[in-house]
Design a protein around this motif. Structure first.
Motif, mmCIF file in Angstrom:
data_model
loop_
_atom_site.group_PDB
_atom_site.id
_atom_site.type_symbol
_atom_site.label_atom_id
_atom_site.label_comp_id
_atom_site.label_asym_id
_atom_site.label_seq_id
_atom_site.Cartn_x
_atom_site.Cartn_y
_atom_site.Cartn_z
ATOM 1 N N THR A 1 0.196 -1.774 6.051
ATOM 2 C CA THR A 1 0.983 -1.632 4.821
ATOM 3 C C THR A 1 0.654 -2.705 3.795
ATOM 4 O O THR A 1 0.960 -2.545 2.613
ATOM 5 N N GLY A 2 0.068 -3.823 4.240
ATOM 6 C CA GLY A 2 -0.219 -4.920 3.324
ATOM 7 C C GLY A 2 0.979 -5.787 3.003
ATOM 8 O O GLY A 2 0.933 -6.608 2.089
ATOM 9 N N GLU B 1 2.499 4.641 8.047
ATOM 10 C CA GLU B 1 2.597 5.785 7.136
ATOM 11 C C GLU B 1 4.048 6.048 6.751
ATOM 12 O O GLU B 1 4.346 6.342 5.579
ATOM 13 N N GLN B 2 4.961 5.926 7.693
ATOM 14 C CA GLN B 2 6.378 6.136 7.388
ATOM 15 C C GLN B 2 6.914 5.060 6.464
ATOM 16 O O GLN B 2 7.735 5.342 5.586
ATOM 17 N N GLN C 1 0.842 -1.198 0.000
ATOM 18 C CA GLN C 1 0.000 0.000 0.000
ATOM 19 C C GLN C 1 0.881 1.254 0.000
ATOM 20 O O GLN C 1 0.686 2.165 0.784
ATOM 21 N N THR C 2 1.830 1.302 -0.903
ATOM 22 C CA THR C 2 2.822 2.372 -0.907
ATOM 23 C C THR C 2 2.228 3.709 -1.344
ATOM 24 O O THR C 2 1.237 3.764 -2.085
ATOM 25 N N THR D 1 6.929 -2.377 13.205
ATOM 26 C CA THR D 1 5.877 -1.402 12.957
ATOM 27 C C THR D 1 5.340 -0.865 14.275
ATOM 28 O O THR D 1 4.952 -1.638 15.142
ATOM 29 N N HIS D 2 5.328 0.444 14.389
ATOM 30 C CA HIS D 2 4.752 1.089 15.569
ATOM 31 C C HIS D 2 3.263 1.296 15.308
ATOM 32 O O HIS D 2 2.870 1.999 14.390
#
Length: 350
Positions: free
Chosen positions: A304-305, A248-249, A212-213, A298-299
């Protein structure tokens, strides 16, 4: 370490004297309380010792002294999540004069000291040199290091081409690296969407993006790949730890893999859709020599998929999807609860 001593006390101060029959002895009371607390202290020490011992193991999900009946306890910050990959730890900058912009004098470029980390082997000193091969419009404050990241600052609506070179930190001879990863972070646009950041990379073997970039790609005819931001960003969403990122990062990052290289080429830049814009900002590009999208934790919830690994050779382009590498949501990790600060999962026991 506190020491408890049984000794006569000053009666004038209203304190007890152990030699007086029937008088309450506060020292003995303290000693009694200590004896009561010893079992709890022992259990705490056992727990801490077990956690520390487990952190030195190889498995990501540790089994502590509770055993299989009580399940797994994950201590997410006990070790390096990228330890199963070869990478370079960029430790510090020792010379900063990229594009002859200073503040140091002498040779053009930036020089970093680091360590080439290989699995189950001692680290090897490495020197990384960045040289500008085109005109650089920059603010020297944006060049060098920002926390754990190496950085390059470029004036908005301009670009700079750089050569990355690697040398043996002992012999100072060019160093060939069999497998090398670089991750470029925080590719975003201006809040208006007018100014768009991009990174163009040559000489690479693969590149990795989240499924999911927020980064678009263009395969260039010369074999390079251009990675372009598609969503706005602010300073508030900049990453601080390359091995602990929000979804998101991760979506705004790209990891690039090189094979058998001693140098490679990168272009950093931004393009503005508004001509003759008066108020242009400097864009700071951050990167590390680690495969962050393959191993960083991942925080928060991971949406992200997973990641897509794209391999490009002279004739074909192949993309392989890889599912989520770590489970960070409570329902996936089957936790009773999570300590937020250290992200420590206590498992469901039944």
């Amino acid at each position: 370490m506190a020491r408890y001593i049984l000794a006569p006390q000053n009666e004038e101060l209203g304190e007890s004297n152990p030699n007086v029959v029937g008088q309450k002895n506060k020292s003995l009371t303290c000693w009694g309380r200590l004896q009561c607390a010893l079992p709890a202290l022992a259990c705490l020490c056992m727990l801490v010792g077990a956690c520390l011992s487990a952190s030195s193991g190889q498995a990501r999900h540790r089994r502590y002294f509770f055993g299989d009946k009580l399940g797994n306890i994950e201590q997410l910050f006990s070790d390096d999540p990228c330890k199963d990959f070869e990478y370079i730890s960029i430790d510090r900058i020792i010379h900063k004069n990229l594009g002859n912009s200073g503040p140091d004098t002498g040779a053009e470029g930036m020089v970093y000291e680091g360590v080439d980390q290989k699995r189950n082997e001692p680290g090897k000193p490495v020197i990384m040199v960045l040289n500008a091969t085109s005109l650089l419009l920059t603010d020297a404050k944006g060049n060098g290091m920002n926390g754990q990241y190496a950085t390059v600052g470029v004036q908005g609506n301009t670009d700079v081409k750089l050569t990355f070179k690697f040398y043996d930190g002992v012999t100072m001879k060019p160093m060939n690296i069999p497998q090398l990863y670089f991750t470029f972070f925080d590719l975003d646009t201006h809040a208006t969407g007018n100014e768009v950041e991009y990174v163009r990379v040559w000489d690479h073997k693969d590149y990795i993006l989240t499924t999911q970039t927020h980064v678009s790609t263009t395969e260039e005819v010369d074999g390079s790949t251009t990675f372009v931001a598609t969503v706005p960003g602010t300073g508030a969403d900049n990453p601080e730890d390359p091995l602990l990122l929000t979804s998101e990062q991760k979506k705004k990052a790209v990891t690039v893999q090189f094979q058998d290289v001693s140098d490679f080429h990168v272009e950093f830049g931004s393009k503005d859709k508004v001509e003759n814009l008066v108020d242009r900002w400097f864009r700071v590009f951050s990167f590390v020599a680690k495969p962050s999208l393959l191993c960083a934790r991942t925080h928060g919830v991971d949406d992200t998929g997973g990641v897509d690994i794209t391999t490009r050779n002279s004739t074909t382009i192949k993309t392989t999807s890889v599912g989520l590498q770590t489970a960070t949501a409570e329902e996936r990790r089957q936790c009773w609860f999570i300590i937020p600060i250290i992200n420590w999962c206590f498992p469901k026991l039944f």
